[in-house]
Design a protein around this motif. Structure first.
Motif, PDB file in Angstrom:
ATOM      1  N   THR A 171      52.085 -19.206   3.348  1.00  0.00           N
ATOM      2  CA  THR A 171      52.070 -17.836   2.833  1.00  0.00           C
ATOM      3  C   THR A 171      51.816 -16.830   3.949  1.00  0.00           C
ATOM      4  N   ILE A 172      50.813 -17.126   4.766  1.00  0.00           N
ATOM      5  CA  ILE A 172      50.500 -16.227   5.889  1.00  0.00           C
ATOM      6  C   ILE A 172      51.644 -16.207   6.889  1.00  0.00           C
ATOM      7  N   LYS A 173      52.274 -17.351   7.113  1.00  0.00           N
ATOM      8  CA  LYS A 173      53.418 -17.407   8.034  1.00  0.00           C
ATOM      9  C   LYS A 173      54.537 -16.483   7.555  1.00  0.00           C
ATOM     10  N   MET A 174      54.836 -16.548   6.265  1.00  0.00           N
ATOM     11  CA  MET A 174      55.916 -15.720   5.725  1.00  0.00           C
ATOM     12  C   MET A 174      55.565 -14.231   5.804  1.00  0.00           C
ATOM     13  N   VAL A 175      54.290 -13.898   5.559  1.00  0.00           N
ATOM     14  CA  VAL A 175      53.869 -12.496   5.648  1.00  0.00           C
ATOM     15  C   VAL A 175      54.072 -11.967   7.058  1.00  0.00           C
ATOM     16  N   MET A 176      53.611 -12.706   8.048  1.00  0.00           N
ATOM     17  CA  MET A 176      53.729 -12.251   9.438  1.00  0.00           C
ATOM     18  C   MET A 176      55.177 -12.292   9.918  1.00  0.00           C
ATOM     19  N   ARG A 177      55.953 -13.219   9.364  1.00  0.00           N
ATOM     20  CA  ARG A 177      57.362 -13.294   9.762  1.00  0.00           C
ATOM     21  C   ARG A 177      58.138 -12.064   9.297  1.00  0.00           C
ATOM     22  N   TYR A 211      42.103   7.202  25.498  1.00  0.00           N
ATOM     23  CA  TYR A 211      41.297   6.694  24.391  1.00  0.00           C
ATOM     24  C   TYR A 211      42.188   6.288  23.227  1.00  0.00           C
ATOM     25  N   ALA A 212      43.196   7.113  22.911  1.00  0.00           N
ATOM     26  CA  ALA A 212      44.078   6.831  21.781  1.00  0.00           C
ATOM     27  C   ALA A 212      44.887   5.557  22.015  1.00  0.00           C
ATOM     28  N   ALA A 213      45.456   5.405  23.220  1.00  0.00           N
ATOM     29  CA  ALA A 213      46.284   4.239  23.521  1.00  0.00           C
ATOM     30  C   ALA A 213      45.476   2.950  23.407  1.00  0.00           C
ATOM     31  N   LEU A 214      44.272   2.949  23.969  1.00  0.00           N
ATOM     32  CA  LEU A 214      43.434   1.748  23.908  1.00  0.00           C
ATOM     33  C   LEU A 214      42.982   1.473  22.480  1.00  0.00           C
ATOM     34  N   SER A 215      42.631   2.518  21.731  1.00  0.00           N
ATOM     35  CA  SER A 215      42.163   2.322  20.361  1.00  0.00           C
ATOM     36  C   SER A 215      43.286   1.815  19.463  1.00  0.00           C
ATOM     37  N   VAL A 216      44.496   2.357  19.622  1.00  0.00           N
ATOM     38  CA  VAL A 216      45.645   1.892  18.839  1.00  0.00           C
ATOM     39  C   VAL A 216      45.920   0.422  19.124  1.00  0.00           C
ATOM     40  N   THR A 217      45.902   0.061  20.404  1.00  0.00           N
ATOM     41  CA  THR A 217      46.202  -1.319  20.788  1.00  0.00           C
ATOM     42  C   THR A 217      45.171  -2.295  20.242  1.00  0.00           C
ATOM     43  N   LEU A 218      43.897  -1.979  20.422  1.00  0.00           N
ATOM     44  CA  LEU A 218      42.845  -2.899  19.992  1.00  0.00           C
ATOM     45  C   LEU A 218      42.729  -2.948  18.468  1.00  0.00           C
ATOM     46  N   SER A 219      43.011  -1.838  17.788  1.00  0.00           N
ATOM     47  CA  SER A 219      43.014  -1.866  16.324  1.00  0.00           C
ATOM     48  C   SER A 219      44.154  -2.749  15.809  1.00  0.00           C
ATOM     49  N   TYR A 220      45.291  -2.665  16.461  1.00  0.00           N
ATOM     50  CA  TYR A 220      46.419  -3.537  16.104  1.00  0.00           C
ATOM     51  C   TYR A 220      46.046  -5.009  16.298  1.00  0.00           C
ATOM     52  N   LEU A 221      45.408  -5.307  17.425  1.00  0.00           N
ATOM     53  CA  LEU A 221      44.989  -6.695  17.679  1.00  0.00           C
ATOM     54  C   LEU A 221      43.988  -7.178  16.632  1.00  0.00           C
ATOM     55  N   MET A 222      43.091  -6.291  16.203  1.00  0.00           N
ATOM     56  CA  MET A 222      42.131  -6.672  15.172  1.00  0.00           C
ATOM     57  C   MET A 222      42.839  -6.902  13.835  1.00  0.00           C
ATOM     58  N   ILE A 223      43.879  -6.135  13.554  1.00  0.00           N
ATOM     59  CA  ILE A 223      44.614  -6.315  12.299  1.00  0.00           C
ATOM     60  C   ILE A 223      45.335  -7.655  12.275  1.00  0.00           C
ATOM     61  N   ILE A 224      46.027  -8.000  13.378  1.00  0.00           N
ATOM     62  CA  ILE A 224      46.829  -9.233  13.367  1.00  0.00           C
ATOM     63  C   ILE A 224      45.990 -10.473  13.664  1.00  0.00           C
ATOM     64  N   THR A 225      44.721 -10.313  13.963  1.00  0.00           N
ATOM     65  CA  THR A 225      43.851 -11.479  14.183  1.00  0.00           C
ATOM     66  C   THR A 225      42.771 -11.542  13.107  1.00  0.00           C
ATOM     67  N   TYR A 226      41.808 -10.646  13.185  1.00  0.00           N
ATOM     68  CA  TYR A 226      40.680 -10.662  12.252  1.00  0.00           C
ATOM     69  C   TYR A 226      41.142 -10.445  10.812  1.00  0.00           C
ATOM     70  N   PHE A 227      41.948  -9.411  10.580  1.00  0.00           N
ATOM     71  CA  PHE A 227      42.369  -9.102   9.207  1.00  0.00           C
ATOM     72  C   PHE A 227      43.236 -10.218   8.635  1.00  0.00           C
TER      73      PHE A 227
END
Length: 644
Positions: A171-177, A211-227
């Motif tokens: 299920t998670i594979k299909m969501v990320m795909r 600040y914006a570039a780093l925050s956008v990048t790290l928030s994205y990483l938190m979404i695709i990993t932690y979330f």
């Protein structure tokens, strides 16, 4: 002012008093000056309450910073409410309270927390590498949270469409795909938009974008990993038939004839979007939409051509701020001419008649510029006249230096000492200056042109002295000369970056061009709205344009990606599929961005005074001193304006 028949002053509409304090030369002295200014302002506040016969206004060198801090502090409650509203909105929309099993309110909390961790990590990394923290950065948590919630809606919506027979991992594979690619694409466009703007000439905007570039990048990483990791637990909960808000309880059995709780189904909002897509695909509606879009674009281009470039520093202060009241009183009663120094720091033989004549002509060059008054302070002109009256020779360096000693010893000319810097042995002149005064005008365009045209006049008419104009206000005027070119440059580079980045993700040059044209049209329409709302092009509005570069691509790119990846046989059906799958998620993400923008629409709380303030109304002073005290009157009362 009014005088009686004897010529004596009987009344005045305004009284101005100015005290000067020596500029600090080191940190210790600067701290003492800062403390003195604080005591001064507190004293004036107390004195203002005790005055019954006059109105008094006051300001100090630190007053602008105080006004910004006061404005920013007043928004703390609004900021807290906004965060609460955004979190509540996300949890409510994903809660699906009609379905006790497939709601995602707990997962929504995890998504908000993931974005918050990304913002904290971005801020922490920026501070760790030495990027200065400015008040403008305070708006970023709202913007990043809006982006993160948008990505969260898309991932959760895709999760709900998966077959309930799939395993947790599948299920998670299909969501990320299916959705991981579109989330990545929009994040990269946001990142590039901010990264491009880090090359701007304005330090505050550069820091903000880092600040914006780093925050956008790290928030994205938190979404695709932690979330995504938390989402696996949510899928396990659903498969275990446990309730959303109370995982310790089991969901009830559906009524007879009803589908299972976890059966994929088209939600109400998605049904509405599907009907909307069918309406759009009707030929008359298509023609109407194209005509309206072209008409809006044409009107927007016309409006964008009329945008102004100015800035009023009163926008940075609250309405009842003492700083704003002082500026209003100062404008009512005084014409303020800004002091500009024409400096000569090249090695010159001041004893030569030709050099002396060229220095005297500097005043004529300035007064010949329409942006400057006829008032000027030229030490060489005064020295020449004094030498003729006193029968003193200044035709060589030795005679000139002896003449200067006599000249300075006269009390009437002693003030010229600040215009000349002598060598260590007092046998020659190292640096000198001539002072001119700019015409009184609050227009930033006038101020910019005054600075630029005087530089050009000196370059064309002064070949031997290599003199140049300088003023402490020029640091503010520089933004007016750069803001237009910097904005166009950032938009052009960002547009090219958007075109190059979205193409590999969309894999269709036609769809990519449509996204690019949509981005371009939106930027033009933003300029037109600025013109309609009388929002000028300045440092604050440039920040909003920088943010719009990335955000304007997000929604169209999501829909475009869903369109090109759809397996439907016709373009019309692919449009229906794109809007019925991602349309609702994009709409909810846009709503969350609206909620976040409501608390920061005032911009004054997040502004850098070094870029945004307009100093044209300040009292001109010598660069080595600070103004301290001023005063005024209106409506028959004596007004007192105090300036430090």
């Amino acid at each position: 002012m009014k005088y009686n028949s004897n010529g004596h002053l009987t009344s005045a509409s305004a009284i101005q008093v100015t005290y000067l304090i020596q500029a600090p030369t080191d940190t210790d002295v600067e701290d003492k000056v800062f403390e003195f200014e604080t005591d001064f302002i507190n004293k004036m506040k107390g004195l203002q309450k005790d005055l019954s016969c006059a109105k008094m206004f006051y300001t100090a060198e630190r007053s602008l910073d105080d006004a910004i801090s006061e404005s920013a502090g007043s928004d703390i409650t609004l900021i807290s409410i906004t965060f609460a509203v955004m979190i509540t909105f996300a949890c409510t929309m994903l809660g699906k309270f009609c379905n006790p099993l497939t709601g995602h309110s707990l997962l929504a909390n995890a998504g908000v927390f993931a974005v918050a961790l990304g913002v904290l990590a971005g801020f922490g990394l920026s501070l760790a590498v030495g990027i200065p923290f400015i008040s403008l950065v305070g708006v970023l948590p709202f913007l990043i949270l809006g982006i993160g919630i948008d990505d969260m809606f898309i991932l959760v919506d895709e999760l709900d469409r998966q077959d309930n027979k799939l395993s947790v991992i599948d299920t998670i594979k299909m969501v990320m795909r299916h959705s991981g690619m579109t989330v990545t694409m929009t994040t990269v466009t946001d990142l590039v938009a901010f990264a491009v703007s880090t090359s701007t000439a304005f330090p505050s905007i550069r820091y903000f974008c880092i600040y914006a570039a780093l925050s956008v990048t790290l928030s994205y990483l938190m979404i695709i990993t932690y979330f995504v990791a938390i989402a696996t637990f949510d899928v396990r909960r659903i498969k275990a038939n446990r309730r959303d808000c109370l995982p310790c309880c089991f969901a009830p059995i559906p009524k007879e004839g009803e589908p299972k709780w976890d059966e994929p189904r088209l939600q109400g909002a998605n049904k509405v979007m599907k009907q909307y897509a069918r309406l759009l695909m009707k030929t008359p509606v298509r023609i109407l939409v194209v005509l309206l879009s072209m008409g809006l674009l044409g009107i927007s281009i016309w409006g964008a051509m009329n945008i102004s470039e100015s800035f009023d520093r009163r926008l940075l202060a609250k309405d009842n701020s003492y700083f704003k009241e002082f500026i209003n009183a100062q404008e009512r009663h005084y014409e303020l001419s800004l002091e500009v120094s024409i400096v000569m720091d090249a090695k010159l033989d001041y004893g030569m008649a030709r050099i002396q004549d060229d220095i005297r002509k500097l005043s004529d060059i300035a007064s010949g510029n329409k942006h400057y008054t006829d008032n000027k302070i030229n030490w060489m002109t005064s020295l020449t006249n004094f030498a003729k009256m006193a029968n003193i020779s200044i035709n060589n360096t030795g005679d000139l230096m002896r003449g200067l000693d006599i000249f300075f010893s006269n009390p009437s000319f002693s003030h010229f000492r600040k215009d000349i810097v002598l060598s260590s042995d007092n046998k020659s002149i190292e640096v000198s200056r001539v002072i001119c005064f700019m015409e009184d005008s609050p227009s930033s365009i006038f101020q910019r042109d005054a600075m630029v045209t005087l530089r050009k006049d000196l370059e064309e008419n002064d070949k031997s002295l290599k003199a140049y104009p300088i003023s402490r206000f020029f640091i503010f005027f520089e933004q007016y000369s750069l803001i237009q070119s910097e904005t166009i440059r950032n938009l052009a580079i960002a547009a090219a970056a958007v075109l190059l980045i979205t193409w590999p993700f969309l894999l269709s040059i036609r769809v990519t061009l449509l996204v690019f044209l949509g981005f371009s049209a939106l930027i033009v329409e933003l300029f037109a709205l600025m013109s309609v709302w009388d929002v000028s092009l300045n440092a604050i509005s440039m920040i909003n344009l920088v943010m719009a570069i990335g955000f304007s691509v997000d929604y169209s790119a999501h829909i475009a990606h869903a369109f090109v990846t759809s397996s439907e046989p016709t373009a019309e059906l692919r449009v229906e599929h794109a809007l019925s799958t991602l349309g609702t998620s994009v709409l909810l993400g846009a709503k969350s961005m609206v909620h976040s923008s409501e608390s920061v629409k005032d911009g004054s709380a997040f502004t850098n005074p070094a870029l945004a303030c307009d100093p044209s109304q300040e009292q001109p002073v010598n660069k080595n001193v600070k103004p301290i005290f001023q005063s005024t009157k209106q409506n028959g009362e004596a007004d007192t304006v105090t300036e430090l």
